[in-house]
Design a protein around this motif. Structure first.
Motif, mmCIF file in Angstrom:
data_model
loop_
_atom_site.group_PDB
_atom_site.id
_atom_site.type_symbol
_atom_site.label_atom_id
_atom_site.label_comp_id
_atom_site.label_asym_id
_atom_site.label_seq_id
_atom_site.Cartn_x
_atom_site.Cartn_y
_atom_site.Cartn_z
ATOM 1 N N HIS A 274 1.033 -0.756 -0.068
ATOM 2 C CA HIS A 274 0.067 -0.400 -0.419
ATOM 3 C C HIS A 274 0.785 1.067 0.302
ATOM 4 C CE1 HIS A 274 1.176 -0.716 4.088
ATOM 5 N NE2 HIS A 274 0.500 0.105 4.817
ATOM 6 N N SER B 286 9.007 9.201 11.672
ATOM 7 C CA SER B 286 8.803 8.428 10.962
ATOM 8 C C SER B 286 9.893 8.166 8.992
ATOM 9 C CB SER B 286 7.233 8.805 10.073
ATOM 10 O OG SER B 286 6.901 7.819 9.477
ATOM 11 N N GLY B 287 9.232 7.690 7.964
ATOM 12 C CA GLY B 287 10.270 7.258 7.107
ATOM 13 C C GLY B 287 9.240 7.521 5.674
ATOM 14 N N GLY B 288 9.780 6.259 5.364
ATOM 15 C CA GLY B 288 10.507 4.692 5.016
ATOM 16 C C GLY B 288 10.663 4.538 6.442
ATOM 17 N N GLU B 289 12.221 3.815 6.858
ATOM 18 C CA GLU B 289 12.029 3.285 8.422
ATOM 19 C C GLU B 289 12.364 3.676 9.277
ATOM 20 O OE1 GLU B 289 10.210 1.786 10.466
ATOM 21 O OE2 GLU B 289 11.862 1.364 11.078
ATOM 22 N N VAL C 235 6.809 6.115 14.720
ATOM 23 C CA VAL C 235 6.090 5.022 13.476
ATOM 24 C C VAL C 235 7.126 4.520 12.976
ATOM 25 C CG1 VAL C 235 4.610 5.716 11.932
ATOM 26 C CG2 VAL C 235 4.956 7.721 13.594
ATOM 27 N N SER C 236 7.371 3.422 13.238
ATOM 28 C CA SER C 236 8.143 2.770 12.923
ATOM 29 C C SER C 236 6.983 0.953 12.446
ATOM 30 C CB SER C 236 9.137 2.439 13.576
ATOM 31 O OG SER C 236 10.098 0.787 13.601
ATOM 32 N N ASN C 237 8.167 0.401 11.601
ATOM 33 C CA ASN C 237 7.935 -1.159 11.180
ATOM 34 C C ASN C 237 8.133 -2.133 12.397
ATOM 35 O OD1 ASN C 237 10.110 -1.982 10.219
ATOM 36 N ND2 ASN C 237 9.478 -1.367 8.404
ATOM 37 N N SER D 93 2.817 -1.062 13.474
ATOM 38 C CA SER D 93 2.626 -0.864 12.247
ATOM 39 C C SER D 93 1.971 -2.391 11.959
ATOM 40 C CB SER D 93 3.131 -0.876 10.789
ATOM 41 O OG SER D 93 3.312 0.576 10.849
ATOM 42 N N ARG E 245 3.734 -6.894 3.649
ATOM 43 C CA ARG E 245 4.906 -6.203 4.028
ATOM 44 C C ARG E 245 6.335 -6.174 2.751
ATOM 45 N NH1 ARG E 245 5.020 -1.295 7.394
ATOM 46 N NH2 ARG E 245 2.668 -1.034 6.999
ATOM 47 N N ASN F 229 -0.189 -0.229 15.151
ATOM 48 C CA ASN F 229 -1.331 1.065 13.848
ATOM 49 C C ASN F 229 -1.528 0.320 12.872
ATOM 50 O OD1 ASN F 229 -1.520 3.061 12.790
ATOM 51 N ND2 ASN F 229 0.234 3.964 12.223
ATOM 52 N N CYS G 29 -2.750 0.096 9.639
ATOM 53 C CA CYS G 29 -4.008 0.878 8.133
ATOM 54 C C CYS G 29 -4.700 0.112 8.092
ATOM 55 C CB CYS G 29 -2.544 1.466 7.288
ATOM 56 S SG CYS G 29 -3.612 1.777 5.634
ATOM 57 N N ALA H 218 -6.403 4.686 7.901
ATOM 58 C CA ALA H 218 -7.553 4.610 6.585
ATOM 59 C C ALA H 218 -6.375 4.112 5.828
ATOM 60 C CB ALA H 218 -8.804 5.428 6.316
ATOM 61 N N TYR H 219 -6.562 3.636 4.826
ATOM 62 C CA TYR H 219 -5.830 3.161 3.825
ATOM 63 C C TYR H 219 -6.094 4.984 2.853
ATOM 64 C CZ TYR H 219 -4.116 2.050 -1.097
ATOM 65 O OH TYR H 219 -3.653 2.422 -2.601
ATOM 66 N N SER H 220 -4.937 5.762 2.227
ATOM 67 C CA SER H 220 -5.693 6.278 1.697
ATOM 68 C C SER H 220 -4.521 6.097 -0.090
ATOM 69 C CB SER H 220 -4.390 7.488 1.274
ATOM 70 O OG SER H 220 -4.767 8.927 0.401
ATOM 71 N N ARG I 52 -1.276 7.595 -1.750
ATOM 72 C CA ARG I 52 0.393 7.610 -2.246
ATOM 73 C C ARG I 52 1.320 6.978 -3.546
ATOM 74 N NH1 ARG I 52 4.145 7.288 1.974
ATOM 75 N NH2 ARG I 52 3.156 7.868 4.106
HETATM 76 C C1 SAM Z 1 4.882 5.913 5.596
HETATM 77 S S1 SAM Z 1 4.879 4.028 7.192
HETATM 78 C C2 SAM Z 1 6.581 5.012 7.675
HETATM 79 C C3 SAM Z 1 7.102 4.239 9.252
HETATM 80 C C4 SAM Z 1 7.209 3.360 8.862
HETATM 81 N N1 SAM Z 1 7.781 2.612 7.794
HETATM 82 C C5 SAM Z 1 5.651 2.283 9.135
HETATM 83 O O1 SAM Z 1 5.333 1.282 8.101
HETATM 84 O O2 SAM Z 1 5.793 2.608 10.549
HETATM 85 C C6 SAM Z 1 3.832 5.017 7.639
HETATM 86 C C7 SAM Z 1 2.233 5.150 8.075
HETATM 87 O O3 SAM Z 1 1.919 4.764 6.963
HETATM 88 C C8 SAM Z 1 1.279 3.546 6.525
HETATM 89 N N2 SAM Z 1 0.502 3.777 5.329
HETATM 90 C C9 SAM Z 1 1.312 3.107 4.351
HETATM 91 N N3 SAM Z 1 0.925 3.374 3.161
HETATM 92 C C10 SAM Z 1 -0.224 4.323 3.001
HETATM 93 C C11 SAM Z 1 -1.956 4.367 2.721
HETATM 94 N N4 SAM Z 1 -1.063 4.680 0.776
HETATM 95 N N5 SAM Z 1 -2.679 5.275 2.828
HETATM 96 C C12 SAM Z 1 -2.410 4.475 4.196
HETATM 97 N N6 SAM Z 1 -1.651 4.761 5.273
HETATM 98 C C13 SAM Z 1 -0.715 4.147 4.490
HETATM 99 C C14 SAM Z 1 1.378 2.361 7.561
HETATM 100 O O4 SAM Z 1 1.018 1.038 7.233
HETATM 101 C C15 SAM Z 1 2.625 2.438 8.235
HETATM 102 O O5 SAM Z 1 1.549 2.452 9.941
#
Ligand code: SAM
Ligand code: SF4
Ligand code: SF4
Length: 337
Positions: free
Chosen positions: A42, A75-78, A104-106, A129, A141, A168, A170, A197-199, A202
């Motif tokens: 996503h 946040s990031g990236g990771e 905010v991290s995986n 996440s 992932r 967290n 999504c 919520a998914y967007s 991205r």
């Molecule tokens: C961009 S990631 C960055 C931090 C870290 N890599 C992680 O995954 O937690 C931050 C959050 O954005 C969420 N995310 C990624 N793509 C997304 C999307 N298309 N819509 C909504 N949230 C999204 C991820 O699930 C994560 O919880």
């Protein structure tokens, strides 16, 4: 979720009020690297990127001093791919406990020792996440073994008793039926739960959005069940109004009224300001007012309802009541929206 002490709460409230009135951001998200350990379906990040021009830990001080945010997301990236992430946390701290700091991290690069170092450096909340309550998480992932790793590590870290870990999730069309099973994992592992919520903004892919009546019905049924599980311990971190807004976002195919650039903004790994992580026009730190003029004042984008928005699209009294009195240690009568 651990409540913050009254003294800290009052500091955050004070800073929040000054920023709200002075048109400074309440939340700043520092994206500290574009690189990632995952390849999520996503997301538009994924894999290694050029990190040679990233800000150094000491550079973050200049941003915090100029913006004085109440809440910072790292946040990031990771973000845990940065070996110096603890140094970054130390450099974003001002006035003792400020700002309220969320990592905010995986968690692919998390260890128990790193967790303890980050707690000591001043991370208030670890947002981890989770997309599935089992090893379907790895497939989503693109990182084999990730679910196993976090399912062992999270309960171990939780046993230290800081009560600062939040799963967290999504919400997408793929994990709609897992909304409650993921909350079950949070309970089993002794941590808290938060939904976003998914967007499609991205990646441009609408497949993971909720596109059918059946999907919306499932969402409502699952969120009703989540609401029925809410209790006074704050383990369900989303407020009721945020979960309601999430339902409306999916049903209406968007959420208007975004304050990106004004109430929140992103600092890229190289140090430019962006209104959000999905709007790429960037500005130097000194030109934040130009970003508000050029972007925020005419922004009609309604294409996400991610957590940074869900904190901040509300009036200030409602925001205080929900995100401060509920979350921190101080209680007031509920204001009207
Ligand atoms: C961009 S990631 C960055 C931090 C870290 N890599 C992680 O995954 O937690 C931050 C959050 O954005 C969420 N995310 C990624 N793509 C997304 C999307 N298309 N819509 C909504 N949230 C999204 C991820 O699930 C994560 O919880
Ligand atoms: S959601 Fe996070 S872990 Fe997944 S690709 Fe994007 S930045 Fe990486
Ligand atoms: S709604 Fe706001 S935060 Fe979301 S993508 Fe659009 S401008 Fe960015």
């Amino acid at each position: 979720m651990r409540k913050v002490s009254l003294v800290e709460s009052l500091r955050v409230i004070g800073r929040g009020s000054v920023n709200w009135l002075g048109e400074r951001p309440i939340v700043v998200s520092f994206e500290v690297t574009d690189s990632c350990t995952c390849y999520c379906k996503h997301c538009d990040h994924g894999g290694p990127k050029d990190d040679s021009r990233n800000l150094k830990p000491a550079d973050y001080r200049r941003y915090v001093e100029a913006l004085r945010p109440c809440v910072v997301q790292i946040s990031g990236g990771e973000p845990l791919m940065r070996a110096d992430v603890v140094e970054i946390v130390r450099n974003i701290k001002y006035d003792g406990c400020m700002p309220y700091t969320i990592l905010v991290s995986n968690w692919s690069e998390m260890t128990e020792q790193r967790y303890l170092e980050l707690c000591a450096a001043g991370v208030h909340q670890f947002s981890v996440s989770l997309d599935f309550p089992d090893d379907r998480h790895d497939a989503f992932r693109g990182l084999p073994g990730l679910y196993d790793h976090i399912s062992q590590l999270i309960p171990r870290c939780a046993r230290h008793g800081f009560d600062n870990i939040v799963l967290n999730s999504c919400i997408t069309s793929e994990n709609l039926n897992e909304i409650n099973p993921m909350a079950d994992r949070a309970r089993e592992w002794g941590v808290n739960m938060c939904y976003s919520a998914y967007s499609a903004r991205r990646t441009g892919c609408r497949d993971y959005f909720l596109n059918t009546r059946e999907q919306l019905a499932t969402l409502n049924r699952e969120l009703d069940r989540v609401e029925a599980r809410r209790d006074s311990t704050n383990w369900l971190v989303n407020s009721p109004s945020t979960l309601d807004a999430t339902r409306r976002y999916f049903a209406n195919n968007g959420a208007p009224g975004c304050k990106a650039g004004l109430r929140f903004l992103v600092v890229t790994p190289q140090g430019m300001l962006q209104p959000c992580s999905m709007q790429f026009k960037s500005y130097p730190l000194e030109e934040r007012s130009r970003m508000i003029e050029e972007f925020t004042k005419t922004n009609a984008c309604d294409q996400c309802y991610v957590s940074i928005r869900s904190y901040l699209d509300k009036s200030f009294p409602v925001l205080l009541w929900e995100n401060v009195s509920g979350f921190f240690s101080f209680k007031t009568a509920r204001p009207s929206a």
